[in-house]
Design an enzyme around this catalytic site. Sequence first.
Site, PDB file in Angstrom:
ATOM      1  N   GLY A 102      35.278  46.467  33.333  1.00  0.00           N
ATOM      2  CA  GLY A 102      35.064  45.067  32.914  1.00  0.00           C
ATOM      3  C   GLY A 102      33.637  44.892  32.429  1.00  0.00           C
ATOM      4  O   GLY A 102      33.013  43.849  32.592  1.00  0.00           O
ATOM      5  N   ALA A 103      33.128  45.967  31.806  1.00  0.00           N
ATOM      6  CA  ALA A 103      31.698  46.025  31.493  1.00  0.00           C
ATOM      7  C   ALA A 103      31.280  45.038  30.408  1.00  0.00           C
ATOM      8  O   ALA A 103      30.101  44.761  30.241  1.00  0.00           O
ATOM      9  CB  ALA A 103      31.306  47.451  31.094  1.00  0.00           C
ATOM     10  N   GLY A 105      32.442  41.981  30.446  1.00  0.00           N
ATOM     11  CA  GLY A 105      32.711  40.657  31.020  1.00  0.00           C
ATOM     12  C   GLY A 105      31.448  39.934  31.461  1.00  0.00           C
ATOM     13  O   GLY A 105      30.328  40.445  31.330  1.00  0.00           O
ATOM     14  N   SER A 108      29.358  41.536  34.523  1.00  0.00           N
ATOM     15  CA  SER A 108      28.651  42.749  34.081  1.00  0.00           C
ATOM     16  C   SER A 108      27.455  42.411  33.210  1.00  0.00           C
ATOM     17  O   SER A 108      26.450  43.127  33.212  1.00  0.00           O
ATOM     18  CB  SER A 108      29.601  43.666  33.308  1.00  0.00           C
ATOM     19  N   ARG A 189      50.365  33.798  42.514  1.00  0.00           N
ATOM     20  CA  ARG A 189      49.510  34.842  43.081  1.00  0.00           C
ATOM     21  C   ARG A 189      50.225  36.196  43.058  1.00  0.00           C
ATOM     22  O   ARG A 189      49.620  37.239  42.840  1.00  0.00           O
ATOM     23  CB  ARG A 189      49.118  34.458  44.513  1.00  0.00           C
ATOM     24  N   GLN A 203      43.226  53.005  38.035  1.00  0.00           N
ATOM     25  CA  GLN A 203      41.806  53.365  38.208  1.00  0.00           C
ATOM     26  C   GLN A 203      41.598  54.205  39.473  1.00  0.00           C
ATOM     27  O   GLN A 203      40.725  55.063  39.511  1.00  0.00           O
ATOM     28  CB  GLN A 203      40.945  52.101  38.202  1.00  0.00           C
ATOM     29  N   VAL A 220      35.566  44.291  42.749  1.00  0.00           N
ATOM     30  CA  VAL A 220      35.172  42.889  42.547  1.00  0.00           C
ATOM     31  C   VAL A 220      36.339  42.092  41.957  1.00  0.00           C
ATOM     32  O   VAL A 220      36.602  40.956  42.335  1.00  0.00           O
ATOM     33  CB  VAL A 220      33.948  42.814  41.603  1.00  0.00           C
ATOM     34  N   ASP A 250      30.572  35.497  49.285  1.00  0.00           N
ATOM     35  CA  ASP A 250      30.981  34.524  50.305  1.00  0.00           C
ATOM     36  C   ASP A 250      29.937  34.461  51.423  1.00  0.00           C
ATOM     37  O   ASP A 250      29.602  33.391  51.920  1.00  0.00           O
ATOM     38  CB  ASP A 250      32.349  34.918  50.875  1.00  0.00           C
ATOM     39  N   HIS A 278      39.107  37.707  50.525  1.00  0.00           N
ATOM     40  CA  HIS A 278      38.309  36.916  49.572  1.00  0.00           C
ATOM     41  C   HIS A 278      39.264  35.906  48.917  1.00  0.00           C
ATOM     42  O   HIS A 278      39.702  36.064  47.773  1.00  0.00           O
ATOM     43  CB  HIS A 278      37.672  37.827  48.525  1.00  0.00           C
TER      44      HIS A 278
END
Length: 438
Positions: A102-103, A105, A108, A189, A203, A220, A250, A278
């Site tokens: 997600g570099a 995003g 990042s 969800r 991944q 993350v 948090d 989370h």
Amino acid sequence: MAVAELSTSCTKTHSSQLSLSSSSSSRFSHHFRRSFRPLPTTRNPTISCSVASDQVQTPIPVQAQDLKGKSECYGVFCLTYDLQAEEETKSWKKLINIAVSGAAGMISNHLLFKIASGEVFGPNQPVALKLLGSERSIQALEGVAMELEDSLFPLLREVSIGINPYEVFQDAEWALLIGAKPRGPGMERADLLDINGQIFAEQGKALNASASPNVKVIVVGNPCNTNALICMKNAPKIPAKNFHALTRLDENRAKCQLALKAGVFYDQVSNMTIWGNHSTTQVPDFLNARIKGLPVKEVIKDHKWLEEEFTEKVQKRGGVLIKKWGRSSAASTAVSIVDAIRSLITPTPEGDWFSSGVYTNGNPYGIAEDIVFSMPCRSKGDGDYVLVKDVIFDDYLLKRIKKSEAELLAEKRCVAHLTGEGIGFCDLPEDTMLPGEM
Ligand SMILES: NC(=O)C1=CN([C@@H]2O[C@H](COP(=O)(O)OP(=O)(O)OC[C@H]3O[C@@H](n4cnc5c(N)ncnc54)[C@H](OP(=O)(O)O)[C@@H]3O)[C@@H](O)[C@H]2O)C=CC1
Ligand SMILES: O=C([O-])CC(=O)C(=O)O
């Protein structure tokens, strides 16, 4: 040292002729050269340079269309050259490889520049950034790499970009997994768990195949606890202890709210645990937290506020921010990723601890095994952690922890098809929210 200051002579070779190994870290430790990754195709010649004359050879920049399945060095980071004499005397450590998904995003966009500046791993730690994007984001990722080039960070020795996690995660010692599809309007969800779970299963497999065997993984992308579990289950070669789900944001939010209520600066708040998921079932623990070394309940006498307002404020902080900003927390999330990494690579101050979502097997609190649950941790600064034993519980805390545990157990059943444990069956207790959803 700015790259542009160097005078360089360069020779072109084809990648098949290169004698350099792909392990840039060992190269680096021997020669203190600016290291590079050889271009893995013969389409483009690789350029290798050493400081000798006043000529500078322009590296061939990576183009989006070249990146199908490849991770390639970017622009100036394809150059290699000898360090100037004064640089060679610096006591720099061995280069470390940091992979970021997600570099392109928002998170990042803050995080990468902190890593490259030395703020995260220290002023003597050269870094290689390995950036994972997708066909959707590859142009933007080139933009990120261009900004990294233009920042002239002395410690940033390599940048490579790619869309294939097996390539990008090669030899990664840290994997910061940020990329994930955001939950859209009307999306259950359960759908999010499935869509993002597939990303993290893939991944995990890629980390298992390509990364350093002791890679530390911080997940993350939401829902981060269950994504971390999926990733871990798909990476059996990597120790389960190495997987973290980010709950440090948090923790930081909880510290801020307690400081505000007590009228003290937030550095006076310690021993802050976030228990659980989370999500809006997370439990900010005011029973064990301390303000100026005293139990919170001795400093903040308004216990109703602690049980009701404080808890909900922390649980829903992300959502309130989205309403104000129109997008989720990015800068503070990046800061909390930095905090999370630093907590693992520096010794935890005496008597204190930090929160991280970690694997529950062997936990001393009676929390169900085989989930990723946020718990209090301490580290010697070696990248590892131990769970804190001396915490206390009361009925309020236990009841809340059980609720978050039930949610995570249900999430786990929902993604059984992604963890190799049968058919996924979603019976989520209620459609609970991410902290950013209201
Ligand atoms: N744990 C925590 O405390 C926090 C977690 N988060 C989570 O972090 C993640 C990233 O946030 P942020 O950087 O702000 O988000 P952005 O939307 O800016 O970036 C997310 C990246 O995810 C990637 N992505 C992967 N799959 C998809 C998909 N199917 N659709 C769209 N994008 C996809 C995209 O990159 P690419 O195309 O390159 O794959 C995109 O650049 C989110 O999941 C968010 O909920 C946010 C705040 C706090
Ligand atoms: O829900 C989101 O994307 C944002 C989030 O996790 C948070 O702010 O804690």
